[in-house]
Design a protein around this motif. Structure first.
Motif, short mmCIF file in Angstrom:
data_model
loop_
_atom_site.label_atom_id
_atom_site.label_comp_id
_atom_site.label_asym_id
_atom_site.label_seq_id
_atom_site.Cartn_x
_atom_site.Cartn_y
_atom_site.Cartn_z
N ASP A 4 26.04 38.19 47.57
CA ASP A 4 27.53 37.87 48.25
C ASP A 4 28.34 38.21 46.99
O ASP A 4 29.69 38.14 47.14
CB ASP A 4 27.75 36.33 48.49
N PHE A 5 28.16 38.64 45.79
CA PHE A 5 28.81 38.65 44.59
C PHE A 5 28.83 40.14 44.10
O PHE A 5 27.50 40.56 44.08
CB PHE A 5 28.51 37.70 43.46
N THR A 6 29.67 40.69 44.05
CA THR A 6 29.92 42.24 43.32
C THR A 6 29.56 41.98 41.85
O THR A 6 29.41 40.98 41.19
CB THR A 6 31.16 42.93 43.53
N LEU A 7 29.33 43.24 41.30
CA LEU A 7 28.88 43.38 39.79
C LEU A 7 29.89 42.56 38.97
O LEU A 7 29.62 41.95 38.07
CB LEU A 7 28.42 44.67 39.45
N ASN A 8 31.28 42.90 39.15
CA ASN A 8 32.42 42.46 38.26
C ASN A 8 32.32 40.98 38.73
O ASN A 8 32.74 40.00 37.81
CB ASN A 8 33.54 43.18 38.86
N GLN A 9 32.07 40.50 39.92
CA GLN A 9 32.42 39.23 40.15
C GLN A 9 31.11 38.34 39.46
O GLN A 9 31.62 37.01 38.81
CB GLN A 9 32.21 38.68 41.72
N ARG A 10 30.08 38.83 39.12
CA ARG A 10 28.84 38.15 38.42
C ARG A 10 29.18 38.17 36.93
O ARG A 10 29.09 37.33 36.23
CB ARG A 10 27.51 38.99 38.83
#
Length: 386
Positions: A4-10
Motif C-alpha cells: 500500500d506504500f510507494t517507495l517515497n512513502q516508505r
C-alpha cells in the motif's frame, strides 16, 4: 501493508521513524541512566527469573526476582554507607591523634632533608618541610577528606521525594524489561536496519560487557579494596577500615587501582615510624592485590568484554564524566558498541572476519562473513565464500 506504500512513502516513513526515536530519546533523557540501570539489573537477574518461571507463575517469579535483586543490592549498599558514615564521623580525630603520637624515624629525617634539598634548588620557591608541617597537612587532609566523603554520602541519601519517584520508575521499568525481555529483543532486531545477525552480535557484545563490568569488575574491585584495607589494618593503622575499603574498591573499579593510595600510605607509615607495617602494605599491594585481578579476571570477565586497557580507562572516565557513578557501567558498554561497529565495517568493506565467543570461556564462534556481505555488498559475498 507493504504494497500500500510507494517507495517515497516508505522512505518518508523511515525518516519519521528515526525522528520519533530521536525525539523519544530526547524526551526521556532525564531518566536515561535510570532506564539503563534497570535494563542492566533485568539482564543480570534474568537467569533467576527463568528458573523461578519453571516452578511458579510469571507474576510470582517477577516478584521473587525483584525481592532478590533488592536484597542483593540495597542491603549491602545501605550497610556500607551506614558503617562509612559512622566511621567518618570519628576518623578525623583518630587520624589527628595517630599523627601527633607518631615519631619520625631516621629514614623520615633523611627523606625530609632530601626533599628540602630539592626544594632549595627550585628558583623562586622558599618552602621548608618539617615534621610539624607534615603532621598539620595530614590532619587537614584527613579532616577535609572526611567532611567531603560525608557530604557525598549524605547527598546520596538526600532528596527523599526524588528518590521515591526514581525508585517507583525503576521498579516499573525493571519489571517490564524482565517480563518482556524477548519482545524487547525482537523489537530491536526489527528496528535495526543492519539485520538480525548483526543485532544479535551487538546484543551479545553488550551483554558480555555488562557481565564483565558488573559481575566481574565489581567483584574483582571489591576483593582488591577489602584486601588493601585489610593490609593497612594488619599493618597497625586500625582507623577507617570501611572508608579505606570503599575508597580502594572505587579506585579499583575505575580502574586506576588502589595502589595510588596504599603504596604512598605504606611509605608514609614507614616514614612515621612503622617501618615494618609500611613495607608490608607496600609489598602486599605489589604481590597480592595486583595478582587478584590476574587470578579472577579469566574466570569472571568474558572474552568479549576485554577491551584494550587504554580504551577501558578512557571509556570509564568518559562515562563517569557524562553519566556520573553509573558511567562505570555505561561507558564500557558504549565503547564496546563503537568497537563492534568498527568491526562490522571492517567485515563488510575489507573482508575481516568477525569473531565472537559463546558463554563457554574457550568456545569460539565465527559469524559467517558471506551471510553479512550478502546483505550489504552482494557482489563480494561470492568472493568471501570462495
Amino acid at each position: 501493508m507493504n504494497q500500500d506504500f510507494t517507495l517515497n512513502q516508505r522512505r518518508a516513513l523511515a525518516v519519521f521513524t528515526v525522528i520519533a526515536l530521536a525525539f523519544g530519546a530526547y524526551f526521556l533523557r532525564t531518566y536515561f541512566v535510570l532506564i539503563v540501570v534497570a535494563a542492566v539489573g533485568a539482564y543480570l537477574f534474568t537467569p533467576l527469573f527463568r528458573a523461578l518461571c519453571r516452578r511458579v507463575p510469571t507474576g510470582l517469579a517477577a516478584t521473587g526476582t525483584l525481592l532478590a535483586a533488592l536484597i542483593a543490592v540495597i542491603v549491602p549498599v545501605s550497610l556500607s554507607v551506614f558503617l562509612a558514615v559512622v566511621q567518618i564521623s570519628r576518623t578525623a580525630g583518630d587520624v589527628a591523634e595517630w599523627v601527633q603520637a607518631a615519631d619520625p624515624t631516621a629514614l623520615g629525617d633523611k627523606a625530609l632533608k632530601f626533599a628540602n634539598g630539592l626544594l632549595a634548588r627550585v628558583p623562586f620557591v622558599h618552602v621548608e618541610l618539617t615534621m610539624d608541617s607534615l603532621r598539620e597537612a595530614m590532619v587537614n587532609v584527613a579532616q577535609k577528606g572526611g567532611e567531603l566523603l560525608l557530604h557525598v554520602l549524605q547527598g546520596a541519601v538526600g532528596g527523599v521525594v526524588g528518590a521515591i519517584t526514581s525508585a517507583i520508575i525503576f521498579l516499573y521499568v525493571f519489571l517490564a524489561l524482565l517480563t518482556h525481555r524477548e519482545e524487547v529483543q525482537t523489537l530491536i532486531r526489527q528496528l535495526n536496519p543492519l539485520g538480525p545477525e548483526v543485532t544479535d552480535l551487538y546484543l551479545a557484545k553488550m551483554g558480555s560487557m555488562v557481565r564483565g563490568t558488573v559481575g566481574g569488575q565489581f567483584v574483582i574491585a571489591f576483593c582488591q579494596g577489602v584486601a588493601g584495607a585489610a593490609s593497612i589494618y594488619i599493618a597497625g593503622f586500625h582507623q577507617a577500615f570501611f572508608i579505606f575499603a570503599i575508597l580502594l574498591t572505587a579506585l579499583s573499579i575505575i580502574p586506576l587501582g588502589g595502589g595510588i593510595v596504599t603504596m604512598p600510605f605504606g611509605i608514609g607509615m614507614a616514614l612515621f615510624g612503622n617501618v615494618a607495617g609500611g613495607l608490608f602494605v607496600f609489598f602486599f599491594h605489589l604481590i597480592v592485590v595486583t595478582n587478584i585481578d590476574n587470578f579472577l579476571r579469566p574466570m569472571l570477565v568474558p572474552r568479549d568484554a576485554r577491551l584494550n586497557s587504554a580504551l577501558m580507562l578512557l571509556a570509564v572516565f568518559a562515562g563517569i564524566g557524562m553519566f556520573g557513578f553509573w558511567g562505570i557501567v555505561i561507558g564500557p558498554v558504549l565503547m564496546i558498541i563503537i568497537v563492534t561497529t568498527i568491526d562490522v565495517y571492517l567485515a563488510v568493506y575489507h573482508g575481516v572476519e568477525l569473531q565472537t565467543h559463546d558463554d563457554e570461556p574457550k568456545a569460539r564462534r565465527r559469524i559467517p562473513l558471506p551471510r553479512i556481505l550478502a546483505r550489504y555488498l552482494p557482489g563480494r559475498a561470492e568472493q568471501a565464500a570462495q
